[in-house]
Structure formats: C-alpha cells, structure tokens
Motif scaffolding. Structure first.
Motif, mmCIF file in Angstrom:
data_model
loop_
_atom_site.group_PDB
_atom_site.id
_atom_site.type_symbol
_atom_site.label_atom_id
_atom_site.label_comp_id
_atom_site.label_asym_id
_atom_site.label_seq_id
_atom_site.Cartn_x
_atom_site.Cartn_y
_atom_site.Cartn_z
ATOM 1 N N GLU A 367 0.831 -1.203 0.000
ATOM 2 C CA GLU A 367 0.000 0.000 0.000
ATOM 3 C C GLU A 367 0.871 1.259 0.000
ATOM 4 O O GLU A 367 0.525 2.265 -0.631
ATOM 5 C CB GLU A 367 -0.916 -0.004 1.234
ATOM 6 N N ILE A 368 1.991 1.209 0.718
ATOM 7 C CA ILE A 368 2.890 2.370 0.756
ATOM 8 C C ILE A 368 3.343 2.739 -0.648
ATOM 9 O O ILE A 368 3.482 3.924 -0.985
ATOM 10 C CB ILE A 368 4.111 2.073 1.661
ATOM 11 N N GLY A 369 3.539 1.759 -1.503
ATOM 12 C CA GLY A 369 4.043 2.017 -2.852
ATOM 13 C C GLY A 369 3.107 2.822 -3.717
ATOM 14 O O GLY A 369 3.535 3.387 -4.730
ATOM 15 N N ARG A 370 1.817 2.888 -3.357
ATOM 16 C CA ARG A 370 0.890 3.695 -4.162
ATOM 17 C C ARG A 370 0.210 4.793 -3.343
ATOM 18 O O ARG A 370 -0.686 5.473 -3.831
ATOM 19 C CB ARG A 370 -0.178 2.805 -4.806
ATOM 20 N N ALA A 371 0.633 4.949 -2.103
ATOM 21 C CA ALA A 371 0.052 5.973 -1.229
ATOM 22 C C ALA A 371 1.047 7.110 -1.024
ATOM 23 O O ALA A 371 2.189 7.060 -1.483
ATOM 24 C CB ALA A 371 -0.343 5.358 0.112
ATOM 25 N N PRO A 392 -7.340 8.467 -6.048
ATOM 26 C CA PRO A 392 -8.191 7.578 -6.859
ATOM 27 C C PRO A 392 -7.448 6.960 -8.043
ATOM 28 O O PRO A 392 -7.646 5.782 -8.365
ATOM 29 C CB PRO A 392 -9.321 8.511 -7.323
ATOM 30 N N GLU A 393 -6.580 7.738 -8.691
ATOM 31 C CA GLU A 393 -5.872 7.206 -9.859
ATOM 32 C C GLU A 393 -4.831 6.155 -9.505
ATOM 33 O O GLU A 393 -4.319 5.450 -10.391
ATOM 34 C CB GLU A 393 -5.198 8.355 -10.630
ATOM 35 N N ASP A 394 -4.501 6.037 -8.219
ATOM 36 C CA ASP A 394 -3.503 5.047 -7.799
ATOM 37 C C ASP A 394 -4.131 3.789 -7.234
ATOM 38 O O ASP A 394 -3.408 2.878 -6.800
ATOM 39 C CB ASP A 394 -2.575 5.660 -6.737
ATOM 40 N N GLU A 395 -5.469 3.727 -7.204
ATOM 41 C CA GLU A 395 -6.136 2.538 -6.679
ATOM 42 C C GLU A 395 -5.947 1.354 -7.624
ATOM 43 O O GLU A 395 -5.830 1.515 -8.847
ATOM 44 C CB GLU A 395 -7.635 2.802 -6.488
ATOM 45 N N VAL A 396 -5.930 0.147 -7.037
ATOM 46 C CA VAL A 396 -5.809 -1.074 -7.844
ATOM 47 C C VAL A 396 -7.166 -1.404 -8.439
ATOM 48 O O VAL A 396 -8.168 -1.437 -7.714
ATOM 49 C CB VAL A 396 -5.330 -2.248 -6.967
ATOM 50 N N GLY A 404 0.068 -3.265 -9.300
ATOM 51 C CA GLY A 404 0.600 -2.172 -8.497
ATOM 52 C C GLY A 404 1.280 -2.620 -7.228
ATOM 53 O O GLY A 404 1.703 -1.805 -6.426
ATOM 54 N N ARG A 405 1.405 -3.969 -6.988
ATOM 55 C CA ARG A 405 2.033 -4.418 -5.745
ATOM 56 C C ARG A 405 3.482 -3.981 -5.664
ATOM 57 O O ARG A 405 4.004 -3.715 -4.595
ATOM 58 C CB ARG A 405 1.964 -5.940 -5.645
#
Length: 702
Positions: A367-371, A392-396, A404-405
């Motif tokens: 989660e850190i990688g896309r937050a 929103p654009e970074d949600e899986v 996105g993992r």
C-alpha cells in the motif's frame, strides 16, 4: 547726561572646610525626587563637585558670625558629600567650593533655595538621547553608559533606539509636534524613509495613536509567534541574515520578521528536507506546504495502519512513570497546593505518558508504494506529517489484486514524487469612490456560505432529531415527488468539498469540533473489517446510533452559494435558490448562530473584500450613523481596520451569515414564484463588475 547703570556684585566664592558646613532648615525641597543621594554621591566621587554650594554665615544671638555656614541651596549635594564623609571617602576638613551670601543680605535663605530649583531648566529628553548616542559613538558600551549615569542597561538601549529615529521626526519631537509615545512607536522600524512616509500619511489625520503607527510600520512583516517562524526558529532566521524588528517600549511578543521572502525560503527548505527523510519510507508521493486547506484529504482513501508495539524497555519505562505519578498524587492528595517542583514533575510525566500513546504506525508495504503523505506545519509550529493517503488514480482496479504491488510499471518503487504546493490568494478588489452599495463579491459569498455550511454541519450533528427529520424529508421527496433538483441535504451521503474558502476556515471552532468528533468515531469503529463494522453499528444503543447517524448526515450539508451556469453545466438558478431556501430552514431548525460559534468580521474575511459603502453600512447597522461618520473620511485599508476594531464584539453579521427570519410560508416551488429570484445581496446584475482602483496611498509599502 545719561546715568550709568549700577553694576551688580556677585557673591564671593571661596573654599570652606566641609566640617564648617551645616544643612539649612530653610531649604524648600522637602520631597525626594530625581537621582538618589547614593547615586549622586557616586557621581561626585567620580567627577567631583560640578556646581558650588550656596551658603551664608551662621550668626549668634548678637548677630556675630560663628565661623559655621548653613547650606540653603544645594542640600542634596551636601547630603551626598556627608555620605562620602561617613564612608571615609572624603576628609572631614576637605575644602568645598561655595558661593557665600552676606549674612545681612535682604534676600532670604528660602528665596535662594527656591530660586535655585525653579530657575533651573530641565534637559530636554532628546538632548539626553543624543548625548547617549555620542557616548556610544565614542566607543562606550551600553553597560558603561548605564554604570556612569546610574540607569539600567535597558534604559540606555531605549534611549539609543530613540536617538536612531529619522532626524526629521526627532526635530518634530523637539518642537513638540510629536509626543514621546509616538516617537517610541517609530522605533519599531529602522527604515527612516518608511518612518517619514508613515508620519506623512497620518500627520493630518484625526488618529495618530502609537498603536496605529506600529501597525503601519509592521504591516508587511510577520509576527515572530507565526507558525512558520516557530518552525524554522528565530535563531535560524537571524543566522541566515534576516532582521527582526523589536519594540523596546512594550511587550512585542518576540518582535516581527522583516524579511518575509527569506522566511518563506527557509520554511520551504526545511519542509523539503523533512519530506526527503520521510520519502525514504517508500511513499509514492509527498505533498509539501506550510499549510493545507480544510478538507484537503477529501476524495482520498486513508490507509489503516497498525501502531508499532512497545519494546520491553519502553513498557518498563511506562510502568515506572505510572507508578511515580500515582505515588506523587497520593502523597500530595491532601495538599492545598502542590510544590512547584512536584507540579512540574507531574506535567513531565503526563507528557511522557502521552508520547507512549501516540505511537507511529506500520503500513502494508504494498500500500505504501501507491500511497502518499502530506507534510506541513501545525498551528504550534511543529512538523505535521499525515501518512497513508491513496489517490483515486492510484487505486488497484477490481479483479487485479496483484496490480501495483511492486509499484507502477516502469517506475522505480523507491522513487518519490515531491510536490511543493503554493496556495496563492485572490487579489483583493479595490473600493470605488461612489456611494452606491454594490452586491457582495461572488467569491466572498461563496467563502461566507462555506463558513455557514460547516457550522450547519456541526449544529446538525449535535441535533440528531433534526438530522433524522431532514433525512426523512429528503427521502420522502425522492420517493413520492421524484424531485431531481438537488437540495441542501445530499443524503447519499457524499461529503461536500469547499472549492473556494477563506484562510480562516480550517481554524474555525466548527472545523475543530467536526474534526474532533470525526476522529473520536473513527477511533471507536473497526473500519478495517467490514463484518466487524456491521456488528459494531448493529450493537450500538439507540442514542449512539442516532448520534452516529447525525454525524454522517451532517457531511451532506451543502449551503454554498454557486453562480448558476446558463449553459446547463453545474447548478441552475432554481437549484441554487432551492439550496439557499433549505439551508435557511435548516439553520432555523438547529438554531444556528454564527456569532455564538465564534465568527467575527475582520479585514481578511470581510471588510478588506467589500467596498467602502458596504463597510460604512455595516458600521452604521452595528454602531449607528454617528460612528459611521467618524470613519467615513478614511482610505479603504484604514477604514477596514477601524471597522474590524469597532465591530469586534458587536454581534454584527453579513447577510449570508444571518439567521433568516421565518418567511410567509411560500417556497421556491410555490406557483407564481420567480424561478430566477435570489437573495437581495446576490441579485444585482453588476455582481462581476471590477471595482475601480483606489488612489495610490502613501501608507503602502514600496
């Protein structure tokens, strides 16, 4: 032939042994004043006797001189010499310079004593200021000057500061065209040109109070108590070459930061450095700003972190602190007042225990990688870091759990995008000189109704019964009337974000209450487990369920004014009218009073944003016509500041914030109503006209 003028004869001057002198009872000075005898003695010991004593022979009953002399004029100098003699610093028979008056003189001893004191011309304060400056220029330190003239070092600093004011203003002070209090106010700034500019601006004004001078001299500075200054520290600012304006004559709360650009640079550099450290945790983005607007996390998903467990050593320390706290409380339970050291220690323990409760959180590395995180400054000047928000654009995407993992494709998972956000304010419109009262500026109305929307949310959340009525009313209209026009309550519930807002919105009482309530519910609900969340809500008692419902419903309150779009995109005129009408009804139902919740009209949130006629109208409504006339001649900036002061505790509110009166029962949906009608303060077609620029003002900073 003209008679020659008779020449006067001065009293003889001679040295008389000190033990032949006695203090005369004819000295008219009875009240102690001026330099103390001790300080005068020290001055005589250093400098000698600068002024002769005025004496006359002491005669016996037969009128014959006894060889003793009384001192009717110069009693303080005599007592200072007497003190030196007692301390054996002056010989008893030491010769003293004296002016001797004849024993049979027709001028009495009392007259001599009075004349010496009355005929003396006191030194003008400015002469003393300049003399101190001369000593400073000659190389004497402030401490040396203070020691030689028996004053405090702070007094020397004050007088040197006064001597540093513009010579033009010092000349005015010497001519009594300026008071000492006014001169002291000018010492806040070292800029002579600015000092003279401010005096020229107020010289012929009815108001020349010192506070106004200080305010004008510091209007383009920043208080040292500002959160940005506390963040970078005064020491760092001065080390970088910044200057601090200080007031030596009254409490200035640490002074004023003069170089605002330097301060902003230091703030940006320090925040960026902090962000770079946080970036090492692996966040995808970090948003940096000195301050973020209220609701800046709207639309972002907050990660649920797990507090980091305490180590065995930390647990032992926490238990030891708790035991010490309990022991001290028990020991002093019967004491009326705690000793200072005990009270201080209890405070230290409380702070330490609170630190154990405020634990850092751990997040899922995936989660850190896309937050990301927000880095800013708290109100007290401490660093604020809000971690764990997903855009929103970074949600899986659903069904793609592995996406996105490891970060976005082609992107280094350790890379951090740092964005520094600069929030610029809208340029204020200048006032116009005619007497017409124009409509309130559109942006101002939006900002004011944002305040009202937030206050309505808070009031509705505190009144579950009204919240339930509003919710049922909305649902009945949707189910039975099929109303498509959105009203005041958006019962989805979709939180309404305020796109236009004043800088003071996030610090308002309503914002704090809403946020505190939200955080309390958030801490009590298992938001990470949907089944557990359902069970938790299902198990709440009726009062708690109603309170939670009211809190959630309140986020749908939208009492914002928005300009209608004639092309169909956005709200229609009828929609805005319906929204304002419902907001008025809701405000009456909850008894909303913007004065009670702490809103006050200021230069920033109202007076500096409207025309002069609007300002005068406000003062007239709150204080009467006579008060309005007192400020009618002022320029717009000064008028706005005076209006803020006059209306601070008056309870006056602009129209968009007033609790509306009960109408005649009609609604915007009633037959015959004009669908385009809006409140009076919004209905003028000249709403968007730009106001003419005011004449250049000498008070403006160059």
């Amino acid at each position: 032939m003209a008679t020659a003028a008779k020449k006067i004869t001065l009293s003889a001057s001679r040295d008389i042994p000190f033990n032949k002198l006695v203090l005369s009872q004819s000295n008219v000075r009875r009240i102690k004043a001026g330099v103390s005898i001790e300080d005068l003695a020290e001055d005589i010991a250093r400098r000698g006797l600068l002024q002769n004593l005025n004496v006359r022979p002491v005669v016996d009953a037969d009128g014959k001189e006894t060889g003793m002399f009384e001192v009717p004029a110069g009693g303080r100098r005599f007592r200072a010499l007497e003190l030196l003699a007692k301390k054996k610093r002056l010989a008893r028979a030491a010769p003293v310079h004296c002016n001797v008056r004849a024993a049979d003189s027709d001028i009495s001893a009392e007259e001599d004593s009075l004349a010496e004191n009355v005929q003396r011309a006191a030194l003008h304060p400015l002469d003393q200021f300049r003399a101190f400056q001369t000593f400073r220029d000659q190389g004497m330190s402030e401490e040396d000057i203070a020691a030689r003239f028996f004053v405090s070092v702070n007094t020397v600093k004050q007088r040197l500061k006064l001597a540093s004011v513009s010579e033009k203003l010092l000349d005015l002070y010497a001519e009594d065209s300026m008071t000492l209090d006014q001169l002291m106010a000018f010492t806040v700034s070292t800029d002579h040109a600015r000092q003279e500019q401010v005096w020229e601006a107020i010289e012929h004004s009815w108001s020349k109070e010192p506070y106004q001078i200080r305010r004008m001299l510091t209007e383009n500075t920043v208080r040292s108590s500002d959160r940005r200054v506390c963040f970078v520290t005064i020491e760092a600012y001065e080390e970088a070459g910044g200057t601090v304006l200080r007031d030596l004559f009254q409490d200035d709360d640490g002074g004023w930061i003069e170089d605002v650009a330097l301060l902003e640079r230091l703030v940006g550099e320090k925040l960026t450095a902090e962000a770079e450290t946080i970036a090492e945790e692996g966040w995808k983005w970090i948003s940096v700003a000195a301050d973020f607007p209220y609701g800046h996390t709207n639309g972002l998903r907050a990660l649920t972190g797990t507090p980091v467990d305490l180590t065995d050593e930390e647990r032992a320390t926490r238990e030891a602190l708790r035991e010490e706290f309990d022991r001290l409380e028990a020991e002093y339970a019967e004491a009326d007042e705690l000793p200072d050291e005990v009270d201080e220690r209890l405070g230290e323990i409380e702070v330490a225990l609170d630190a154990f409760e405020d634990r850092p959180k751990q997040y899922d590395p995936a989660e850190i990688g896309r937050a990301g995180a927000f880095v800013s400054i708290r109100h007290d000047g401490q660093l604020s870091v809000e971690r764990g928000y997903v855009r929103p654009e970074d949600e899986v995407p659903e069904g793609d759990d592995d996406a996105g993992r490891d970060g976005d494709a082609g992107t280094d998972p350790g890379a951090v995008q740092r964005t520094v956000i600069s929030v610029g304010g809208e340029a204020e419109q200048q006032d116009e000189e005619d007497d017409a009262i124009k409509p309130l500026p559109e942006r101002l109305v939006i900002e004011l109704t944002a305040h009202r929307s937030l206050a309505l949310r808070d009031a509705l959340a505190s009144n579950p019964s009204v919240a339930m009525t509003a919710l049922i009313h909305k649902l009945v209209r949707d189910a039975f009337q099929h109303v498509s026009t959105p009203g005041c309550l958006e019962a989805s519930v979709r939180q309404v974000y305020f796109p236009v807002q004043g800088n003071d919105l996030k610090d308002s009482a309503a914002a704090k209450t809403v946020d505190d309530r939200h955080e309390a519910w958030k801490a009590d609900l298992p938001l990470g487990d949907d089944e557990a969340l359902w069970a938790k809500i299902d198990g709440l008692d009726d009062a708690s369920r109603m309170a939670l419902l009211a809190h959630c419903v309140s986020f749908g309150v939208n009492a914002l004014y928005e300009k209608a779009n004639p092309y169909g995109a956005g709200p229609s005129t009828r929609g805005v009218q319906q929204r304002i009408h419902e907001a008025d009804r809701l405000a009456r139902a909850v008894g909303l009073d913007m004065v009670e919740i702490g809103w006050r009209p200021t230069v920033d949130n109202y007076f500096g944003r409207v025309t002069k006629p609007r300002i005068l109208e406000a003062v007239r409504e709150a204080k009467g016509e006579e008060t309005a006339q007192l400020i009618g001649h002022l320029k717009k900036p000064d008028m706005a500041k005076e209006a803020e002061r006059l209306l601070a505790d008056s309870g006056w509110l602009p129209e968009p914030l007033r609790l509306p009166a009960i109408d005649d029962g009609t609604t915007p949906d009633a037959e015959g109503d004009d669908p385009e009608a809006l409140p009076a303060f919004l209905s003028d077609e000249d709403d968007d006209e730009e106001e003419p620029v005011d004449e250049p003002q000498t008070v403006a900073a160059e």
